[in-house]
Scaffold this motif. Structure first.
Motif, PDB file in Angstrom:
ATOM      1  N   LEU A   1       0.333  -0.849  -0.098  1.00  0.00           N
ATOM      2  CA  LEU A   1      -0.275   0.386   0.036  1.00  0.00           C
ATOM      3  C   LEU A   1       1.154   0.820   0.122  1.00  0.00           C
ATOM      4  CD1 LEU A   1      -2.518  -0.894   2.624  1.00  0.00           C
ATOM      5  CD2 LEU A   1      -3.181  -0.557   0.106  1.00  0.00           C
ATOM      6  N   VAL A   2       1.644   1.506   1.072  1.00  0.00           N
ATOM      7  CA  VAL A   2       2.885   2.420   0.583  1.00  0.00           C
ATOM      8  C   VAL A   2       3.436   2.285  -0.449  1.00  0.00           C
ATOM      9  CG1 VAL A   2       5.092   3.614   1.931  1.00  0.00           C
ATOM     10  CG2 VAL A   2       3.259   2.458   3.614  1.00  0.00           C
ATOM     11  N   SER A   3       3.890   1.049  -0.736  1.00  0.00           N
ATOM     12  CA  SER A   3       4.968   1.498  -2.174  1.00  0.00           C
ATOM     13  C   SER A   3       4.422   2.462  -3.051  1.00  0.00           C
ATOM     14  CB  SER A   3       6.395   0.511  -2.153  1.00  0.00           C
ATOM     15  OG  SER A   3       4.905  -0.856  -2.022  1.00  0.00           O
ATOM     16  N   THR A   4       3.607   1.309  -3.850  1.00  0.00           N
ATOM     17  CA  THR A   4       2.604   0.706  -4.668  1.00  0.00           C
ATOM     18  C   THR A   4       1.365   2.341  -4.682  1.00  0.00           C
ATOM     19  OG1 THR A   4       3.190  -1.402  -5.293  1.00  0.00           O
ATOM     20  CG2 THR A   4       1.770  -0.005  -6.409  1.00  0.00           C
ATOM     21  N   TYR A   5       1.115   2.076  -3.804  1.00  0.00           N
ATOM     22  CA  TYR A   5      -0.277   2.841  -3.968  1.00  0.00           C
ATOM     23  C   TYR A   5      -0.495   4.768  -2.900  1.00  0.00           C
ATOM     24  CZ  TYR A   5      -2.159  -0.930  -5.544  1.00  0.00           C
ATOM     25  OH  TYR A   5      -2.753  -2.224  -6.572  1.00  0.00           O
ATOM     26  N   LYS A   6       1.035   4.531  -2.527  1.00  0.00           N
ATOM     27  CA  LYS A   6       1.283   5.601  -1.865  1.00  0.00           C
ATOM     28  C   LYS A   6       0.241   6.154  -1.453  1.00  0.00           C
ATOM     29  CE  LYS A   6       4.112   6.070  -5.647  1.00  0.00           C
ATOM     30  NZ  LYS A   6       5.433   5.996  -5.127  1.00  0.00           N
ATOM     31  N   VAL A   7       0.350   5.446  -0.220  1.00  0.00           N
ATOM     32  CA  VAL A   7      -0.713   5.310   1.397  1.00  0.00           C
ATOM     33  C   VAL A   7       0.289   5.760   2.099  1.00  0.00           C
ATOM     34  CG1 VAL A   7      -1.494   4.623   3.202  1.00  0.00           C
ATOM     35  CG2 VAL A   7      -3.134   3.643   0.583  1.00  0.00           C
ATOM     36  N   ASN A   8       0.259   6.817   3.052  1.00  0.00           N
ATOM     37  CA  ASN A   8       1.103   7.073   3.814  1.00  0.00           C
ATOM     38  C   ASN A   8       1.336   6.573   5.084  1.00  0.00           C
ATOM     39  OD1 ASN A   8       2.027   8.817   6.468  1.00  0.00           O
ATOM     40  ND2 ASN A   8       1.294  10.252   6.098  1.00  0.00           N
ATOM     41  N   ALA A   9       2.865   5.789   5.526  1.00  0.00           N
ATOM     42  CA  ALA A   9       2.550   4.366   6.268  1.00  0.00           C
ATOM     43  C   ALA A   9       1.976   4.620   7.876  1.00  0.00           C
ATOM     44  CB  ALA A   9       3.918   4.478   5.846  1.00  0.00           C
ATOM     45  N   ASN A  10       1.947   5.811   8.300  1.00  0.00           N
ATOM     46  CA  ASN A  10       2.011   6.734  10.057  1.00  0.00           C
ATOM     47  C   ASN A  10       0.463   6.041  10.197  1.00  0.00           C
ATOM     48  OD1 ASN A  10       4.344   7.338   9.990  1.00  0.00           O
ATOM     49  ND2 ASN A  10       4.015   9.084   9.463  1.00  0.00           N
ATOM     50  N   ARG A  11      -0.653   5.720   8.933  1.00  0.00           N
ATOM     51  CA  ARG A  11      -1.357   5.335   9.295  1.00  0.00           C
ATOM     52  C   ARG A  11      -2.279   3.834   8.866  1.00  0.00           C
ATOM     53  NH1 ARG A  11      -4.948   8.875   4.536  1.00  0.00           N
ATOM     54  NH2 ARG A  11      -6.282   8.467   5.897  1.00  0.00           N
ATOM     55  N   LEU A  12      -1.149   3.477   8.639  1.00  0.00           N
ATOM     56  CA  LEU A  12      -1.021   1.551   8.558  1.00  0.00           C
ATOM     57  C   LEU A  12      -0.448   1.285   9.986  1.00  0.00           C
ATOM     58  CD1 LEU A  12      -0.828   0.733   4.674  1.00  0.00           C
ATOM     59  CD2 LEU A  12      -2.643   1.316   6.139  1.00  0.00           C
ATOM     60  N   THR A  13      -1.348   0.148  10.895  1.00  0.00           N
ATOM     61  CA  THR A  13      -0.813  -0.011  12.043  1.00  0.00           C
ATOM     62  C   THR A  13      -1.193  -1.972  11.637  1.00  0.00           C
ATOM     63  OG1 THR A  13      -1.116   0.731  13.375  1.00  0.00           O
ATOM     64  CG2 THR A  13      -0.297  -0.641  14.263  1.00  0.00           C
ATOM     65  N   THR A  14       0.627  -2.981  11.460  1.00  0.00           N
ATOM     66  CA  THR A  14      -0.001  -3.603  11.515  1.00  0.00           C
ATOM     67  C   THR A  14       0.171  -5.111  12.586  1.00  0.00           C
ATOM     68  OG1 THR A  14       2.443  -4.403  10.838  1.00  0.00           O
ATOM     69  CG2 THR A  14       1.332  -4.102   9.097  1.00  0.00           C
ATOM     70  N   ALA A  15      -0.511  -6.180  12.380  1.00  0.00           N
ATOM     71  CA  ALA A  15      -0.682  -6.848  13.892  1.00  0.00           C
ATOM     72  C   ALA A  15      -0.693  -8.544  12.999  1.00  0.00           C
ATOM     73  CB  ALA A  15      -1.655  -6.421  14.780  1.00  0.00           C
ATOM     74  N   GLY A  16      -0.104  -9.133  13.790  1.00  0.00           N
ATOM     75  CA  GLY A  16      -0.707 -11.221  13.123  1.00  0.00           C
ATOM     76  C   GLY A  16      -1.761 -11.216  14.044  1.00  0.00           C
ATOM     77  N   ALA A  17      -2.566 -12.389  14.255  1.00  0.00           N
ATOM     78  CA  ALA A  17      -3.297 -12.664  14.923  1.00  0.00           C
ATOM     79  C   ALA A  17      -3.449 -14.009  15.053  1.00  0.00           C
ATOM     80  CB  ALA A  17      -5.110 -12.106  14.607  1.00  0.00           C
ATOM     81  N   GLY A  18      -2.635 -14.845  14.045  1.00  0.00           N
ATOM     82  CA  GLY A  18      -2.744 -16.292  14.201  1.00  0.00           C
ATOM     83  C   GLY A  18      -4.001 -17.396  13.511  1.00  0.00           C
ATOM     84  N   MET A  19      -3.635 -18.049  14.268  1.00  0.00           N
ATOM     85  CA  MET A  19      -5.404 -19.050  14.240  1.00  0.00           C
ATOM     86  C   MET A  19      -6.411 -18.431  15.841  1.00  0.00           C
ATOM     87  SD  MET A  19      -4.450 -22.571  15.757  1.00  0.00           S
ATOM     88  CE  MET A  19      -2.109 -22.579  15.147  1.00  0.00           C
ATOM     89  N   MET A  20      -5.377 -17.287  16.056  1.00  0.00           N
ATOM     90  CA  MET A  20      -6.657 -17.086  17.522  1.00  0.00           C
ATOM     91  C   MET A  20      -8.274 -16.605  17.111  1.00  0.00           C
ATOM     92  SD  MET A  20      -3.524 -14.952  19.620  1.00  0.00           S
ATOM     93  CE  MET A  20      -2.856 -14.456  18.544  1.00  0.00           C
TER      94      MET A  20
END
Length: 365
Positions: free
Chosen positions: A322-341
Motif C-alpha cells: 500500500l505504501v510503495s505502490t499506492y502511496k499511502v502514508n505509512a503512519n496511517r497503517l499499523t500491522t499485527a498478526g493474529a494467527g489462528m486466534m
C-alpha cells in the motif's frame, strides 16, 4: 466369600467375551470391493487387481509437491500436530487445483518396488516426467511410519496428511492401510502435461507391518496415489469496495477482506490482490483522518507461534504494498498478526479454513 469369588469370575468372563466379540467386529478385513463412491482418477490407472480402501476428492485446494527428500526444519523446536519434529521437503512445488487421494491394497505377493515401477510405466506411456524418486530412509523423516505417530520425526506421508485428518472409521481397512507401521517405502513425484495445465502425481508404495486389528493385511503392499489437476478457482467471494469498507468500519469497527492472496506458507502479496489493495487505498484517500490496523489471520494448520509470525509478516507485506505502490502514508497503517486466534468458521473443513485465512482492517481512529 466363595459366592463373591464365583461372581467375580463370571463378570470377568463376560467382560473377556465381550471384548473378544468387539475385537472381532473391529478387525480390518481383506477388501473384496472398492469403498463406496470410489473410482480411479482418469489420468492414472490402478495396478491390476488392486482395490480402493480410501478415497477423497477435494474440488479445490493447495498441495505441496515434493521435489526432494524431507529435511529436518531449521527450527529444532518446531512440531507438527502430532508433536513430531517437523520435516519438510528440501525442495517442493506449491500448486492448487482439484486433489484426488486414493489408497489401494494391491494383490498378494506384490512388492512395493514392482507396483511403483508399473505406475512409472503408466506415467512415461502418457508422456509424463518423473521429477523425484526415493526409497526407504532416503525419502527423509521416519521411514517406518505412515500417517500415525507422535513424539518422534514426521514421516513422508505426514507431509500430506495425519491420521487425525482421515474420515475412515477407527479399525476399518482404510484406517489400517494408512495408519499402520510400514517398511520398504518407495515414492515418486511426476508431472503429466495437458493443454489446460500440468497435472502432478505422487505415488507412495509400502509394505504393511500391521499388528492389532490389521493382522489380515500384514505383508500386503499399499499404493497411496495423489493427483492434483489444474482448475480455475471459483471466485465467489463478494468484492468489497471502498464504500462498503467505510460503512463496516463505521458500524462495526472492522471488516474482513478475502481478495488479498498469498502463496502457501509465504508472505509475498500475489499480483491478483491488486483490485482489493486499490480499494483500500481509495478508502484511505476518501477519509484523510482515518487510520487502520491491518491484521493477518490464518487457519489452524501448523504450529501456533509459526502462524502468528506468518500472519504478522503478511500484514506487513500488505502495508508495504500500500505504501510503495499506492502511496499511502505509512503512519496511517499499523500491522499485527493474529494467527489462528480469531476464527470465523470451523477449521475442520477446507471451506472453513478458507474463511479463516483473511486480512482484517480494524479502525484505529
Amino acid at each position: 466369600m466363595i459366592r463373591a469369588k464365583h461372581a467375580f469370575r463370571i463378570a470377568l468372563a463376560i467382560c473377556f467375551l465381550g471384548g473378544a466379540v468387539n475385537g472381532a467386529q473391529a478387525n480390518a478385513e481383506i477388501p473384496t470391493n472398492d469403498v463406496e463412491g470410489a473410482r480411479d482418477n482418469a489420468r492414472i490407472k490402478r495396478y491390476e487387481g488392486s482395490l480402493i480402501v480410501h478415497y477423497e476428492k477435494l474440488s479445490y485446494t493447495d498441495f505441496s509437491v515434493p521435489l526432494g527428500p524431507l529435511k529436518a526444519s531449521e527450527d529444532e523446536q518446531a512440531r507438527d500436530t502430532s508433536n513430531n519434529r517437523v520435516f519438510v521437503p528440501e525442495k517442493k512445488l506449491d500448486v492448487e487445483g482439484t486433489l484426488t487421494r486414493i489408497a489401494y491394497v494391491t494383490p498378494t505377493e506384490r512388492s512395493p518396488l514392482e507396483v511403483l515401477r508399473n505406475y512409472e510405466d503408466e506415467i512415461t506411456a502418457d508422456k509424463g516426467e518423473i521429477l523425484f524418486e526415493c526409497k526407504t530412509e532416503g525419502c527423509g523423516g521416519d521411514a517406518t511410519l505412515s500417517s500415525k505417530g507422535g513424539g518422534g520425526e514426521m514421516s513422508l506421508m505426514m507431509s500430506f496428511f495425519h491420521a487425525s485428518d482421515l474420515t475412515e472409521d477407527d479399525f476399518s481397512t482404510g484406517s489400517c492401510a494408512l495408519t499402520s507401521s510400514i517398511k520398504d517405502q518407495r515414492f515418486f513425484t511426476a508431472k503429466l502435461p495437458a493443454s489446460d495445465g500440468d497435472t502432478y502425481v505422487t505415488v507412495q508404495t509400502y509394505t504393511l507391518l500391521g499388528g492389532n486389528y490389521c493382522e489380515a493385511l500384514v505383508g500386503r503392499t499399499v499404493a497411496l496415489v495423489h493427483v492434483l489437476e489444474p482448475k480455475s478457482r471459483d471466485k465467489k467471494m463478494v468484492a468489497v469496495g471502498a464504500k462498503e469498507m467505510a460503512s463496516s468500519l463505521g458500524s462495526q469497527g472492522s471488516i474482513s477482506l478475502y481478495g488479498i492472496y498469498f502463496e502457501t506458507d509465504k508472505s509475498e502479496v500475489k499480483a491478483e490482490s491488486a483490485p482489493m489493495l486499490k480499494e483500500i487505498a481509495k478508502l484511505l484517500e476518501s477519509d484523510p483522518k482515518l487510520s487502520v490496523i491491518v491484521v493477518g489471520h490464518t487457519d489452524n494448520q501448523g504450529k501456533f507461534a509459526y502462524n502468528v509470525d506468518l500472519s504478522g509478516r503478511r500484514a506487513a507485506a500488505v502495508k508495504k504494498e500500500l505504501v510503495s505502490t499506492y502511496k499511502v502514508n505509512a503512519n496511517r497503517l499499523t500491522t499485527a498478526g493474529a494467527g489462528m486466534m480469531a476464527p470465523v468458521a470451523s477449521n475442520d473443513s477446507e471451506e472453513g479454513r478458507a474463511k479463516n485465512r483473511r486480512v482484517v482492517l480494524v479502525k484505529l481512529n
